[in-house]
Scaffold this active site. Structure first.
Site, PDB file in Angstrom:
ATOM      1  N   GLU A 174     -10.590 -29.105 -11.499  1.00  0.00           N
ATOM      2  CA  GLU A 174     -10.705 -29.204 -12.966  1.00  0.00           C
ATOM      3  C   GLU A 174     -11.017 -27.873 -13.659  1.00  0.00           C
ATOM      4  O   GLU A 174     -11.975 -27.780 -14.417  1.00  0.00           O
ATOM      5  CB  GLU A 174     -11.755 -30.261 -13.334  1.00  0.00           C
ATOM      6  CG  GLU A 174     -11.342 -31.654 -12.906  1.00  0.00           C
ATOM      7  CD  GLU A 174     -12.452 -32.699 -13.070  1.00  0.00           C
ATOM      8  OE1 GLU A 174     -13.244 -32.602 -14.017  1.00  0.00           O
ATOM      9  OE2 GLU A 174     -12.510 -33.614 -12.224  1.00  0.00           O
ATOM     10  N   ASN A 210      -7.035 -29.422  -7.589  1.00  0.00           N
ATOM     11  CA  ASN A 210      -7.207 -30.820  -8.015  1.00  0.00           C
ATOM     12  C   ASN A 210      -7.513 -30.875  -9.509  1.00  0.00           C
ATOM     13  O   ASN A 210      -8.368 -30.139  -9.994  1.00  0.00           O
ATOM     14  CB  ASN A 210      -8.375 -31.427  -7.212  1.00  0.00           C
ATOM     15  CG  ASN A 210      -8.488 -32.927  -7.343  1.00  0.00           C
ATOM     16  OD1 ASN A 210      -7.507 -33.648  -7.149  1.00  0.00           O
ATOM     17  ND2 ASN A 210      -9.673 -33.416  -7.668  1.00  0.00           N
ATOM     18  N   HIS A 263      -7.236 -40.961 -12.932  1.00  0.00           N
ATOM     19  CA  HIS A 263      -8.152 -41.950 -13.497  1.00  0.00           C
ATOM     20  C   HIS A 263      -7.441 -42.507 -14.748  1.00  0.00           C
ATOM     21  O   HIS A 263      -7.340 -41.814 -15.758  1.00  0.00           O
ATOM     22  CB  HIS A 263      -9.472 -41.290 -13.895  1.00  0.00           C
ATOM     23  CG  HIS A 263     -10.243 -40.779 -12.718  1.00  0.00           C
ATOM     24  ND1 HIS A 263     -10.868 -41.616 -11.828  1.00  0.00           N
ATOM     25  CD2 HIS A 263     -10.475 -39.518 -12.284  1.00  0.00           C
ATOM     26  CE1 HIS A 263     -11.472 -40.888 -10.897  1.00  0.00           C
ATOM     27  NE2 HIS A 263     -11.241 -39.614 -11.143  1.00  0.00           N
ATOM     28  N   GLU A 307      -7.556 -39.537  -6.968  1.00  0.00           N
ATOM     29  CA  GLU A 307      -8.711 -40.280  -7.493  1.00  0.00           C
ATOM     30  C   GLU A 307      -8.267 -41.509  -8.294  1.00  0.00           C
ATOM     31  O   GLU A 307      -8.898 -41.892  -9.283  1.00  0.00           O
ATOM     32  CB  GLU A 307      -9.588 -39.356  -8.356  1.00  0.00           C
ATOM     33  CG  GLU A 307     -10.026 -38.106  -7.615  1.00  0.00           C
ATOM     34  CD  GLU A 307     -11.007 -37.220  -8.384  1.00  0.00           C
ATOM     35  OE1 GLU A 307     -11.555 -37.648  -9.417  1.00  0.00           O
ATOM     36  OE2 GLU A 307     -11.229 -36.082  -7.930  1.00  0.00           O
ATOM     37  N   ASP A 318      -7.728 -44.734 -10.147  1.00  0.00           N
ATOM     38  CA  ASP A 318      -8.345 -46.010 -10.528  1.00  0.00           C
ATOM     39  C   ASP A 318      -7.770 -46.392 -11.882  1.00  0.00           C
ATOM     40  O   ASP A 318      -7.342 -45.529 -12.644  1.00  0.00           O
ATOM     41  CB  ASP A 318      -9.890 -45.996 -10.496  1.00  0.00           C
ATOM     42  CG  ASP A 318     -10.544 -44.868 -11.260  1.00  0.00           C
ATOM     43  OD1 ASP A 318      -9.912 -44.322 -12.189  1.00  0.00           O
ATOM     44  OD2 ASP A 318     -11.712 -44.536 -10.947  1.00  0.00           O
TER      45      ASP A 318
HETATM   46  O1  9MR Z   1     -17.604 -40.310  -9.003  1.00  0.00           O
HETATM   47  C1  9MR Z   1     -18.372 -39.112  -9.011  1.00  0.00           C
HETATM   48  C2  9MR Z   1     -19.792 -39.387  -9.461  1.00  0.00           C
HETATM   49  O2  9MR Z   1     -20.443 -40.170  -8.488  1.00  0.00           O
HETATM   50  C3  9MR Z   1     -20.551 -38.069  -9.663  1.00  0.00           C
HETATM   51  O3  9MR Z   1     -21.786 -38.344 -10.265  1.00  0.00           O
HETATM   52  C4  9MR Z   1     -19.749 -37.101 -10.513  1.00  0.00           C
HETATM   53  C5  9MR Z   1     -20.426 -35.745 -10.587  1.00  0.00           C
HETATM   54  O4  9MR Z   1     -20.500 -35.112  -9.332  1.00  0.00           O
HETATM   55  O5  9MR Z   1     -18.459 -36.924  -9.990  1.00  0.00           O
HETATM   56  C6  9MR Z   1     -17.687 -38.105  -9.911  1.00  0.00           C
HETATM   57  O6  9MR Z   1     -16.437 -37.799  -9.351  1.00  0.00           O
HETATM   58  C7  9MR Z   1     -15.575 -36.968 -10.107  1.00  0.00           C
HETATM   59  C8  9MR Z   1     -14.820 -36.080  -9.148  1.00  0.00           C
HETATM   60  O7  9MR Z   1     -15.706 -35.366  -8.334  1.00  0.00           O
HETATM   61  C9  9MR Z   1     -13.882 -35.138  -9.869  1.00  0.00           C
HETATM   62  N1  9MR Z   1     -13.011 -35.845 -10.782  1.00  0.00           N
HETATM   63  C10 9MR Z   1     -13.656 -36.801 -11.690  1.00  0.00           C
HETATM   64  C11 9MR Z   1     -14.526 -37.767 -10.893  1.00  0.00           C
HETATM   65  C12 9MR Z   1     -15.105 -38.860 -11.787  1.00  0.00           C
HETATM   66  O8  9MR Z   1     -15.966 -38.292 -12.742  1.00  0.00           O
END
Ligand code: 9MR
Length: 321
Positions: free
Chosen positions: A117, A165, A201, A230, A232
């Site tokens: 990101e 990613n 997402h 990822e 969903d």
């Molecule tokens: O699902 C993840 C959540 O448990 C964490 O708190 C958060 C911060 O580390 O990250 C979420 O996962 C993210 C992923 O690492 C990158 N893309 C977006 C995901 C959803 O926010």
């Protein structure tokens, strides 16, 4: 085809969670366990316990492990973000982190999200500690810091597949154009990048799936792999159960994404962000307004979305691909 899911190590001890995971999937990715805020409680310490739990489970069940993520401008530990480090110090910290972590998991993690990101919705490089606040020495130089991270990663584990990613750059928009341009530039100049992760997402049920298919095809044409990383598809929930037709439309989105991946030989993995509606980031993120985004319900029963993906996988790739 790799069929994966994000996992949380604390849930591996739950029988239904573990047995569904082992039965249905051939790849896992730690949802948080390999992030800076878990691995690095302080500058001097590497805590690999949670990541190792995921790797151990995967090895016991013949699954591959995707690593996530080595460089991200968000969710970094306070000691790092508030440490007032100079660019030179940050470069050293990041280089060492990438090297230590990748060497620890060498031969166990086959692919890494090296950078996560880094672009904004206009396709510009986001402000971050790694880019320009103060950055690792490439402030104002666009994707040069991303390139540096890929070079360090390749040095650390030459066999690992290295991915960029990204979120919300999956269809056709400025961000996906910027990803495309970056990857094209990296490939042309021999920067070691092997793939692009499309998070997916999906927060609406009328997602433009043909645009995702077109984007997958153009990335694959550059000679990189595409992983859906990822996936969903959340539906409105609130206090009521979701409407049946929402779950049908959700299944159509899942089916369309699976088909888009199967139709492009360069698309080699379909991974969801969790697999059971019992555990998902969506609930807290939407303050309970959306949910039920995953292929299994809270009782680990397959949903319509599961059956849709299953049917597409059974139908397989088009002849000759
Ligand atoms: O699902 C993840 C959540 O448990 C964490 O708190 C958060 C911060 O580390 O990250 C979420 O996962 C993210 C992923 O690492 C990158 N893309 C977006 C995901 C959803 O926010």
């Amino acid at each position: 085809m790799l069929i994966g899911t994000a996992v949380r190590p604390s849930q591996l001890s739950e029988t239904a969670y573990a047995s569904t995971l082992a039965r249905e999937y051939n790849m896992v990715e730690p949802e948080d366990a390999m992030k800076w805020w878990v691995l690095r409680p302080d500058a001097a310490t590497y805590d690999f316990r949670q990541g190792d739990d995921v790797v151990r489970f995967a090895q016991a069940h013949q699954m591959k492990v995707r690593g996530h993520c080595l460089v991200w401008g968000r969710y970094n530990p306070d000691w790092l973000t508030q440490g007032h480090f100079t660019s030179q110090q940050l470069a050293q910290l990041l280089h060492e982190h990438i090297t230590r972590v990748m060497k620890h998991y060498e031969g166990q993690v086959f692919a890494w999200d090296v950078v996560n990101e880094a672009l904004d919705e206009n396709g510009n490089v986001r402000d971050s500690i790694w880019y320009n606040q103060p950055g690792v020495g490439f402030a104002g130089k666009g994707t040069a810091y991303i390139e540096q991270a890929f070079r360090w990663a390749h040095e650390a584990d030459p066999k690992a597949l290295l991915f960029y990613n990204e979120a919300e750059g999956e269809g056709t928009n400025r961000k996906s154009d910027a990803i495309y341009a970056m990857v094209k530039d990296f490939k042309r100049r021999g920067v070691p990048i092997d793939g692009v992760g499309l998070q997916l997402h999906v927060p609406n049920l009328d997602a433009d799936v043909p645009a995702v298919a077109a984007n997958i095809a153009r990335l694959a044409a550059l000679g990189v792999q595409v992983h859906i990383t990822e996936l969903d598809v959340s539906v409105p929930v609130g206090s009521d159960a979701p409407r049946t037709d929402d779950l049908t439309r959700q299944a159509d989105v899942y089916r369309g994404i699976a088909r888009a991946c199967l139709n492009s030989p360069g698309c080699t993995a379909i991974q969801t962000w969790g697999f059971t509606d019992k555990y998902s980031w969506i609930g807290s993120h939407s303050r309970g307004a959306r949910g039920q985004a995953l292929p299994f319900d809270r009782a680990y029963q397959p949903k319509t979305a599961y059956r849709a993906v299953f049917e597409e996988l059974a139908a397989g790739r088009p002849a000759g691909r």
